[in-house]
Scaffold this motif. Structure first.
Motif, PDB file in Angstrom:
ATOM      1  N   VAL A  70       6.150 -11.338 -14.343  1.00 38.68           N
ATOM      2  CA  VAL A  70       6.145 -10.600 -13.072  1.00 38.68           C
ATOM      3  C   VAL A  70       5.057  -9.515 -13.104  1.00 38.68           C
ATOM      4  O   VAL A  70       4.315  -9.341 -12.133  1.00 38.68           O
ATOM      5  N   ASP A  71       4.941  -8.830 -14.238  1.00 41.80           N
ATOM      6  CA  ASP A  71       3.898  -7.806 -14.348  1.00 41.80           C
ATOM      7  C   ASP A  71       2.513  -8.415 -14.128  1.00 41.80           C
ATOM      8  O   ASP A  71       1.638  -7.796 -13.509  1.00 41.80           O
ATOM      9  N   GLY A  72       2.329  -9.629 -14.636  1.00 41.24           N
ATOM     10  CA  GLY A  72       1.050 -10.325 -14.441  1.00 41.24           C
ATOM     11  C   GLY A  72       0.786 -10.561 -12.955  1.00 41.24           C
ATOM     12  O   GLY A  72      -0.342 -10.359 -12.462  1.00 41.24           O
ATOM     13  N   ALA A  73       1.831 -10.983 -12.223  1.00 39.51           N
ATOM     14  CA  ALA A  73       1.671 -11.228 -10.784  1.00 39.51           C
ATOM     15  C   ALA A  73       1.367  -9.926 -10.038  1.00 39.51           C
ATOM     16  O   ALA A  73       0.567  -9.906  -9.092  1.00 39.51           O
ATOM     17  N   LEU A  74       2.010  -8.837 -10.484  1.00 42.53           N
ATOM     18  CA  LEU A  74       1.753  -7.550  -9.832  1.00 42.53           C
ATOM     19  C   LEU A  74       0.299  -7.129 -10.048  1.00 42.53           C
ATOM     20  O   LEU A  74      -0.352  -6.590  -9.142  1.00 42.53           O
ATOM     21  N   GLU A  75      -0.210  -7.408 -11.255  1.00 45.10           N
ATOM     22  CA  GLU A  75      -1.610  -7.102 -11.557  1.00 45.10           C
ATOM     23  C   GLU A  75      -2.526  -7.899 -10.632  1.00 45.10           C
ATOM     24  O   GLU A  75      -3.528  -7.376 -10.111  1.00 45.10           O
ATOM     25  N   THR A  76      -2.153  -9.173 -10.399  1.00 47.44           N
ATOM     26  CA  THR A  76      -2.945 -10.022  -9.498  1.00 47.44           C
ATOM     27  C   THR A  76      -2.924  -9.451  -8.082  1.00 47.44           C
ATOM     28  O   THR A  76      -3.952  -9.447  -7.389  1.00 47.44           O
ATOM     29  N   LEU A  77      -1.767  -8.965  -7.659  1.00 48.64           N
ATOM     30  CA  LEU A  77      -1.683  -8.365  -6.314  1.00 48.64           C
ATOM     31  C   LEU A  77      -2.570  -7.126  -6.212  1.00 48.64           C
ATOM     32  O   LEU A  77      -3.245  -6.914  -5.204  1.00 48.64           O
ATOM     33  N   ARG A  78      -2.579  -6.336  -7.287  1.00 48.25           N
ATOM     34  CA  ARG A  78      -3.484  -5.170  -7.304  1.00 48.25           C
ATOM     35  C   ARG A  78      -4.926  -5.623  -7.190  1.00 48.25           C
ATOM     36  O   ARG A  78      -5.719  -5.034  -6.464  1.00 48.25           O
ATOM     37  N   GLY A  79      -5.225  -6.716  -7.899  1.00 49.08           N
ATOM     38  CA  GLY A  79      -6.581  -7.263  -7.870  1.00 49.08           C
ATOM     39  C   GLY A  79      -6.980  -7.719  -6.466  1.00 49.08           C
ATOM     40  O   GLY A  79      -8.161  -7.696  -6.104  1.00 49.08           O
ATOM     41  N   LEU A  80      -5.995  -8.114  -5.672  1.00 51.66           N
ATOM     42  CA  LEU A  80      -6.268  -8.519  -4.289  1.00 51.66           C
ATOM     43  C   LEU A  80      -6.457  -7.312  -3.378  1.00 51.66           C
ATOM     44  O   LEU A  80      -6.760  -7.458  -2.197  1.00 51.66           O
ATOM     45  N   GLY A  81      -6.205  -6.142  -3.919  1.00 52.55           N
ATOM     46  CA  GLY A  81      -6.413  -4.924  -3.134  1.00 52.55           C
ATOM     47  C   GLY A  81      -5.146  -4.282  -2.609  1.00 52.55           C
ATOM     48  O   GLY A  81      -5.204  -3.256  -1.930  1.00 52.55           O
ATOM     49  N   ALA A  82      -3.988  -4.892  -2.875  1.00 54.63           N
ATOM     50  CA  ALA A  82      -2.738  -4.326  -2.372  1.00 54.63           C
ATOM     51  C   ALA A  82      -2.424  -3.017  -3.085  1.00 54.63           C
ATOM     52  O   ALA A  82      -2.778  -2.849  -4.254  1.00 54.63           O
TER      53      ALA A  82
END
Lengths: 488, 99
Positions: free
Chosen positions: A280-292
Motif C-alpha cells: 500500500v505504501d508503494g501505491a501511495l508513493e505512486t499517487l504522490r508521483g502522479l502529483g496528488a
C-alpha cells in the motif's frame, strides 16, 4: 477467434464491429468455465443453452447499428446468486431457497439484458451474503484462483473468483459491509460498492436493507465504469433509489495533481499485515508521483464501526429473513402445528452463521434491549457519518488498504466468528455512511493480491473511478492466475 | 456471560428457530462473546446524538394510485411448498392445532 484476455470494452468493440460474434465470446466463456471451474467452484449454475441462444439472437437478429446501441453487446456476465433471475434458479447460497425460481428479474438483471449482456450463470456467495470468505455457502466452497488453499473473500467470492480466473470479464456482486470490496481485494480484481441508492435493490435478496448495494466486478477500471453505467439510475421499484443520472459510460478525466487525498490514521495503524502495508505504501508513493497531495486525516469513530455494523446489519437481517417461513416459497419441514413448522423449517433451512446472526439481531431488537443495542448503534452510525463529512471538508478522496491482511486459509476464521467479522474492519464504514467505495488491485505480495480502497463523498463515483484509472495506468500490467488452465 | 441459556431460548422462540440441546452452549458462548465486544459502544456518550436509520435524504416517495399489471396467480404461487387450488396450505392453527 474470441479471446477472454480482452477486457469487456475491447470485447464490445469487436462484437459491434463484427470482428467476433457474441456466440464466439459466450462459447469461450463457457469453455473456460468447463475447464477451470471444477477447481474454483465459482458457479452454482451455468446456463449453457440460454446463454448460447441469447448470443445467437444478438448475432442473427441485430444490425450493426442496433449492436452499437448496446453498451454490453454480447458480453458474458456472471450474477451473484442473491439477485433474482427468471431464467435461472436463485438460492442466495441457502438450502432454504433450494429449487426456488423467481417469477421476475432483478432490475439490475433487466438492465444487463437491455444492454445486450449475456448472463452465463449464477455465482456462489456466503449464505444470504453473510460472511467474508464464501465458506458459509450451503452448496460449495469457492477457491481463490491465486491459491486454491485460500478463501476468495466474501460474500461475493464467486463473482470475484470468476472474474479473476478469466471465466467472465464482468460480474455483479452485492456489498453490505464489504462483500464486493473484500473479495475484489483477495482475488486481485476491481470491485465497487456504489453510493447507497445509486443502484436499484429491487430483486436483490434483502440482507440489511439500509446497507445493501449492488455493484460491479471487472479486471480493469474502464470495464467497471462500463458496467456501473449500465446498472445505475432511478428505479420506480426501489423507493430508496436516488433520482440522479447514471454514471458516465467512459472514465471521466481526473487531474491527479488537483486531488487532495486523505489517509485516515485509524486505517494505517497496528493490525495491518506488514506485507500489505509495504504494498500500500508503494501505491501511495505512486499517487504522490502522479502529483496528488496526500493528507493525514482522522476518522475517530472507526474503532466502533464493526460493533455498530453487526448490530444494525443483524437487526435488519432478523427482520428481512422472517419471510422464510416455509409457507410461500422455499424449503418446508413438516410439523403437526404451524409454530413448530416455522421453527423446524428455519432451523433446518438456515445454516449456522445465518441462525447466529438472526439470534443476535432478534436480541438487539427485543423488548428491554432495543435502546441499549439497536438505538445505540444507530446513534453511533451518525457519529461515523459525521467523521466522513468532516474529512471530506478537507479532502476530495480517501484511500486505505481494503483489507488489513492477505487472503486467509480455509477454516482459519471459522472457530471464532468475531475474528471473521473483523476482516471487514476497513470496509463497513462506507456502508454505514452510505458512501461509494472501490477496491483496485495494486500488485502481488507472496503471489497473493493486495487491494487499495478508495472512498468518496456520496454520488462521486466518477472521481474514484478517474483516480483509480490514473493509478492503474501507471502500475505494472497485472498478470492473471490460472493462465495455463486448470492444470496450473 | 451476557446471555443466559434462558435468554438464548427466549430469543430463539421470538425468531422462530429451534435450538438443539447440543448447540445451546456454543450459541450462548459465541453470542455472549460478540455482545461483550459490542459493549465497546458504551464508551461513547450518545445522549445528544440523533440516530441514523437510513442515509438517503428523502422522505415519503409518492406515486400515482394506479393499478398496474401484477403477477398472475399461477406464477405467484409456483414456489409454494404445498399449494391446493391456488392457496398455500399450512398446518391447522384452530381447534388445538396451534399453541
Amino acid at each position: 477467434m474470441a479471446s477472454l484476455t480482452w477486457d469487456a470494452v475491447e470485447m464490445v468493440r469487436r462484437v459491434q464491429s463484427g470482428e467476433v460474434s457474441a456466440l464466439e465470446l459466450v462459447d469461450a466463456a463457457l469453455e473456460r468455465i468447463a475447464d477451470v471451474d471444477a477447481n474454483i467452484g465459482a458457479f452454482l449454475y451455468v446456463d449453457d443453452n440460454g446463454a448460447r441462444d441469447a448470443a445467437s439472437r444478438i448475432d442473427s437478429d441485430l444490425t450493426r447499428e442496433q449492436k452499437e446501441r448496446l453498451p454490453l453487446a454480447g458480453i458474458p456476465v456472471a450474477i451473484k446468486d442473491n439477485l433474482v433471475t427468471r431464467e435461472m434458479p436463485t438460492t442466495a447460497g441457502s438450502k432454504i431457497l433450494e429449487g426456488f425460481r423467481s417469477p421476475y428479474n432483478a432490475t439490475v438483471v433487466e438492465r444487463l439484458l437491455a444492454a445486450g449482456a449475456i448472463p452465463v450463470g449464477k455465482v456462489n456467495l456466503d449464505e444470504f451474503a453473510m460472511g467474508s470468505s464464501t465458506e458459509h455457502s450451503a452448496y460449495q466452497v469457492t477457491r481463490n484462483p491465486w491459491d486454491p488453499t485460500r478463501v476468495p473473500g466474501g460474500s461475493s467470492g464467486g463473482s470475484a473468483a470468476a472474474v479473476a480466473a478469466g471465466m467472465v470479464p464482468l460480474a455483479l456482486g452485492s456489498d453490505t459491509g464489504g462483500s464486493i470490496r473484500t473479495p475484489a481485494s483477495y482475488c486481485g480484481v476491481v470491485g465497487m460498492k456504489p453510493t447507497y441508492g445509486r443502484v436499484s435493490r429491487y430483486g436483490l435478496i434483502a440482507f440489511a436493507s439500509s446497507l445493501d448495494q449492488v455493484g460491479p466486478f471487472a479486471r480493469t477500471v474502464r470495464d467497471a465504469v462500463l458496467l456501473l453505467h449500465v446498472i445505475t439510475g432511478k428505479d420506480p421499484h426501489d423507493a430508496t433509489s436516488v433520482d440522479v443520472m447514471p454514471t458516465q459510460a467512459t472514465v471521466a478525466a481526473v487531474e491527479p495533481s488537483r486531488m487532495r487525498i486523505g489517509l485516515p490514521e485509524e486505517y494505517f495503524g497496528d493490525g495491518i499485515d506488514p506485507k500489505v502495508r509495504t504494498r500500500v505504501d508503494g501505491a501511495l508513493e505512486t499517487l504522490r508521483g502522479l502529483g496528488a497531495t496526500l493528507v493525514p486525516i482522522s476518522l475517530p469513530h472507526t474503532r466502533y464501526a464493526i460493533a455498530t455494523y453487526y448490530l444494525i446489519a443483524n437487526a435488519e437481517a432478523s427482520s428481512n429473513l422472517s419471510r422464510y417461513d416455509g409457507v410461500r416459497y422455499g424449503f418446508r419441514e413438516a410439523a403437526p402445528d404451524l409454530i413448530q413448522m416455522y421453527a423446524n423449517t428455519r432451523s433446518l433451512g438456515f445454516g449456522r452463521e445465518v441462525r447466529r446472526r438472526i439470534l443476535l439481531g432478534t436480541h438487539a431488537l427485543s423488548a428491554g434491549y432495543y435502546d441499549a443495542y439497536y438505538l445505540k448503534a444507530q446513534k453511533v452510525r451518525t457519529l461515523i457519518r459525521r467523521d466522513f463529512e468532516q474529512a471530506f471538508s478537507q479532502v476530495d478522496l480517501i484511500v486505505t488498504p481494503t483489507v488489513p491482511d492477505l487472503p486467509f486459509k480455509f477454516g482459519e476464521r471459522e472457530v471464532d466468528p468475531l475474528q471473521m467479522y473483523l476482516t471487514d474492519i476497513f470496509t463497513v464504514t462506507t456502508n454505514l455512511a452510505g458512501l461509494p467505495g472501490l477496491s483496485q488491485p495494486i500488485g502481488l505480495t507472496d503471489g497473493l493480491p493486495v487491494g487499495l480502497q478508495w472512498i468518496a463523498p456520496a454520488l462521486q463515483e466518477e472521481r474514484i473511478l478517474g483516480m483509480a484509472q490514473a493509478l492503474e495506468s501507471v502500475l505494472p500490467v497485472p498478470s492473471w492466475p490460472m493462465q495455463g488452465g486448470s492444470s496450473q | 456471560m451476557l446471555l443466559s441459556k434462558e435468554d438464548v431460548l427466549h430469543v430463539a422462540n421470538l425468531a422462530r428457530l429451534s435450538v438443539e440441546p447440543s448447540e445451546l452452549q456454543e450459541i450462548q458462548d459465541t453470542l455472549s462473546r460478540v455482545l461483550e465486544y459490542i459493549d465497546l459502544l458504551n464508551e461513547l456518550d450518545t445522549e445528544q446524538v440523533v440516530p441514523t436509520s437510513q442515509v438517503v435524504e428523502q422522505h415519503t416517495v409518492w406515486r400515482s394510485d394506479q393499478v398496474e399489471k401484477s403477477l398472475p396467480i399461477a406464477l405467484a404461487i409456483q414456489n409454494g411448498p404445498q399449494v391446493v387450488t391456488g392457496m398455500f396450505v399450512v398446518p391447522k392453527i384452530l381447534d388445538g392445532g396451534g399453541q
